[in-house]
Design a protein around this motif. Sequence first.
Motif, PDB file in Angstrom:
ATOM      1  N   ALA A  22      -7.110  -4.238  14.304  1.00  0.00           N
ATOM      2  CA  ALA A  22      -5.762  -4.259  14.333  1.00  0.00           C
ATOM      3  C   ALA A  22      -5.333  -5.431  13.474  1.00  0.00           C
ATOM      4  O   ALA A  22      -4.006  -5.924  13.596  1.00  0.00           O
ATOM      5  N   HIS A  23      -6.241  -6.409  12.949  1.00  0.00           N
ATOM      6  CA  HIS A  23      -5.570  -7.494  12.366  1.00  0.00           C
ATOM      7  C   HIS A  23      -6.672  -7.957  11.229  1.00  0.00           C
ATOM      8  O   HIS A  23      -7.897  -7.628  11.544  1.00  0.00           O
ATOM      9  N   THR A  24      -6.284  -8.708  10.365  1.00  0.00           N
ATOM     10  CA  THR A  24      -7.255  -9.263   9.480  1.00  0.00           C
ATOM     11  C   THR A  24      -6.766 -10.416   8.964  1.00  0.00           C
ATOM     12  O   THR A  24      -5.801 -10.892   9.090  1.00  0.00           O
ATOM     13  N   GLN A  25      -7.880 -11.684   8.764  1.00  0.00           N
ATOM     14  CA  GLN A  25      -7.392 -13.226   8.569  1.00  0.00           C
ATOM     15  C   GLN A  25      -8.390 -13.638   7.910  1.00  0.00           C
ATOM     16  O   GLN A  25      -9.224 -13.121   7.392  1.00  0.00           O
ATOM     17  N   TYR A  26      -7.942 -15.133   7.417  1.00  0.00           N
ATOM     18  CA  TYR A  26      -9.105 -15.920   6.632  1.00  0.00           C
ATOM     19  C   TYR A  26     -10.300 -15.692   7.161  1.00  0.00           C
ATOM     20  O   TYR A  26     -10.588 -16.078   8.219  1.00  0.00           O
ATOM     21  N   GLY A  27     -10.987 -15.542   6.126  1.00  0.00           N
ATOM     22  CA  GLY A  27     -12.753 -15.443   6.405  1.00  0.00           C
ATOM     23  C   GLY A  27     -13.211 -13.995   6.530  1.00  0.00           C
ATOM     24  O   GLY A  27     -14.477 -13.642   6.460  1.00  0.00           O
ATOM     25  N   PHE A  28     -12.292 -13.063   6.842  1.00  0.00           N
ATOM     26  CA  PHE A  28     -12.588 -11.831   7.036  1.00  0.00           C
ATOM     27  C   PHE A  28     -13.095 -10.899   5.582  1.00  0.00           C
ATOM     28  O   PHE A  28     -12.641 -11.459   4.591  1.00  0.00           O
ATOM     29  N   TYR A  29     -13.982 -10.146   5.729  1.00  0.00           N
ATOM     30  CA  TYR A  29     -14.523  -9.370   4.344  1.00  0.00           C
ATOM     31  C   TYR A  29     -14.254  -7.864   4.910  1.00  0.00           C
ATOM     32  O   TYR A  29     -14.382  -7.344   6.125  1.00  0.00           O
ATOM     33  N   GLY A  30     -14.388  -6.938   3.757  1.00  0.00           N
ATOM     34  CA  GLY A  30     -14.213  -5.522   4.042  1.00  0.00           C
ATOM     35  C   GLY A  30     -13.028  -4.702   3.584  1.00  0.00           C
ATOM     36  O   GLY A  30     -12.296  -5.170   2.862  1.00  0.00           O
ATOM     37  N   GLU A  31     -13.165  -3.391   3.954  1.00  0.00           N
ATOM     38  CA  GLU A  31     -12.254  -2.469   3.198  1.00  0.00           C
ATOM     39  C   GLU A  31     -10.822  -2.848   3.886  1.00  0.00           C
ATOM     40  O   GLU A  31      -9.905  -2.605   3.182  1.00  0.00           O
ATOM     41  N   GLN A  32     -10.672  -3.343   4.977  1.00  0.00           N
ATOM     42  CA  GLN A  32      -9.107  -3.490   5.323  1.00  0.00           C
ATOM     43  C   GLN A  32      -8.600  -4.598   4.781  1.00  0.00           C
ATOM     44  O   GLN A  32      -7.414  -4.556   4.595  1.00  0.00           O
ATOM     45  N   VAL A  33      -9.350  -5.513   4.280  1.00  0.00           N
ATOM     46  CA  VAL A  33      -8.999  -6.643   3.203  1.00  0.00           C
ATOM     47  C   VAL A  33      -8.380  -5.855   2.148  1.00  0.00           C
ATOM     48  O   VAL A  33      -7.462  -6.481   1.402  1.00  0.00           O
ATOM     49  N   GLU A  34      -9.239  -5.224   1.353  1.00  0.00           N
ATOM     50  CA  GLU A  34      -9.034  -4.353   0.022  1.00  0.00           C
ATOM     51  C   GLU A  34      -7.776  -3.965   0.272  1.00  0.00           C
ATOM     52  O   GLU A  34      -6.808  -3.930  -0.426  1.00  0.00           O
ATOM     53  N   ALA A  35      -7.350  -2.977   1.458  1.00  0.00           N
ATOM     54  CA  ALA A  35      -6.066  -2.240   1.540  1.00  0.00           C
ATOM     55  C   ALA A  35      -4.881  -3.473   1.776  1.00  0.00           C
ATOM     56  O   ALA A  35      -3.934  -3.074   1.066  1.00  0.00           O
ATOM     57  N   VAL A  36      -5.142  -4.359   2.301  1.00  0.00           N
ATOM     58  CA  VAL A  36      -3.941  -5.745   2.139  1.00  0.00           C
ATOM     59  C   VAL A  36      -3.886  -6.054   0.869  1.00  0.00           C
ATOM     60  O   VAL A  36      -2.669  -6.264   0.318  1.00  0.00           O
ATOM     61  N   GLN A  37      -4.959  -6.300   0.212  1.00  0.00           N
ATOM     62  CA  GLN A  37      -4.485  -6.756  -1.135  1.00  0.00           C
ATOM     63  C   GLN A  37      -4.165  -5.760  -2.024  1.00  0.00           C
ATOM     64  O   GLN A  37      -3.326  -6.325  -2.990  1.00  0.00           O
ATOM     65  N   ARG A  38      -4.293  -4.664  -1.710  1.00  0.00           N
ATOM     66  CA  ARG A  38      -3.622  -3.508  -2.901  1.00  0.00           C
ATOM     67  C   ARG A  38      -2.152  -3.693  -2.295  1.00  0.00           C
ATOM     68  O   ARG A  38      -1.350  -3.682  -3.548  1.00  0.00           O
ATOM     69  N   VAL A  39      -1.763  -3.514  -1.328  1.00  0.00           N
ATOM     70  CA  VAL A  39      -0.468  -3.770  -0.840  1.00  0.00           C
ATOM     71  C   VAL A  39       0.322  -4.721  -1.595  1.00  0.00           C
ATOM     72  O   VAL A  39       1.282  -4.827  -1.887  1.00  0.00           O
ATOM     73  N   LEU A  40      -0.366  -5.944  -0.988  1.00  0.00           N
ATOM     74  CA  LEU A  40       0.195  -7.261  -1.617  1.00  0.00           C
ATOM     75  C   LEU A  40       0.321  -7.191  -3.377  1.00  0.00           C
ATOM     76  O   LEU A  40       1.375  -7.685  -3.728  1.00  0.00           O
ATOM     77  N   ARG A  41      -0.594  -6.760  -3.951  1.00  0.00           N
ATOM     78  CA  ARG A  41      -0.355  -6.464  -5.378  1.00  0.00           C
ATOM     79  C   ARG A  41       0.558  -5.727  -5.825  1.00  0.00           C
ATOM     80  O   ARG A  41       1.234  -5.912  -6.831  1.00  0.00           O
ATOM     81  N   ASN A  42       0.920  -4.464  -5.101  1.00  0.00           N
ATOM     82  CA  ASN A  42       1.819  -3.627  -5.465  1.00  0.00           C
ATOM     83  C   ASN A  42       3.253  -4.137  -5.281  1.00  0.00           C
ATOM     84  O   ASN A  42       3.959  -3.847  -5.899  1.00  0.00           O
ATOM     85  N   ARG A  43       3.346  -5.291  -4.166  1.00  0.00           N
ATOM     86  CA  ARG A  43       4.738  -5.866  -3.987  1.00  0.00           C
ATOM     87  C   ARG A  43       4.850  -7.223  -4.749  1.00  0.00           C
ATOM     88  O   ARG A  43       5.815  -7.801  -4.518  1.00  0.00           O
ATOM     89  N   GLY A  44       3.832  -7.491  -5.554  1.00  0.00           N
ATOM     90  CA  GLY A  44       3.748  -8.594  -6.426  1.00  0.00           C
ATOM     91  C   GLY A  44       3.601  -9.929  -6.026  1.00  0.00           C
ATOM     92  O   GLY A  44       4.000 -10.855  -6.419  1.00  0.00           O
TER      93      GLY A  44
END
Length: 213
Positions: A22-44
């Motif tokens: 239910a959360h992801t933060q500094y130092g984490f690895y994995g698909e949940q981080v990929e999902a966050v990065q995709r959204v952040l990239r789409n939002r600029g």
Amino acid sequence: MPTLLIATVVSFYAKSMIVTPAHTQYGFYGEQVEAVQRVLRNRGHFEGDITGYFGPVTERAVRRFQQEEGLRVNGIADSRTLQAMGIEVSGTGIAATEANINLLARMISAEGRGETYEGQVAIGAVILNRVRHPSFPDTLAGVLYQDGAFTALVDGQFNEPISETAYAAARDAINGWDPSGGAIYYFNPDKTTNRWMRTRPVIARIGNHLFME
């Protein structure tokens, strides 16, 4: 549409819309981080590669997203931040078995006597956050019985009867409620003399406890 393309599209949306824990933060690895990065990239907010690693670039991007959305700016993709991103929060990754609930409830009861219900859930959330954090053991029992981690194991309160609210708090924490905002430490500032603990960045205060990164 070709089968391979369909599979690719399904895989992309599965990674973009569903995440555990239910959360992801500094130092984490994995698909949940990929999902966050995709959204952040789409939002600029994120211009780097989709690496699946939650490093300083991702943390800064999360902070910008939180500020834009009017969320608490802490750099942690907690449950509210993930929901604002459109990412489904599907729990903590800890099975809600009777054994897990009882074990977590015992520590919540011991550490959270006299605290509000939200404060008890927050204690449970911190314990579960530790299970997922690379600096701690990766099992519930391992975190709870780690040497020197909880005073309730030292002073005997861990063996006292479990309060009814602690069972409910354990269930809520396992189901993904994290009032602590992703904290991995907490302490009572009126009782703790540990200087190192007082150097940690404070995320929230709930009842008598401060919750820290």
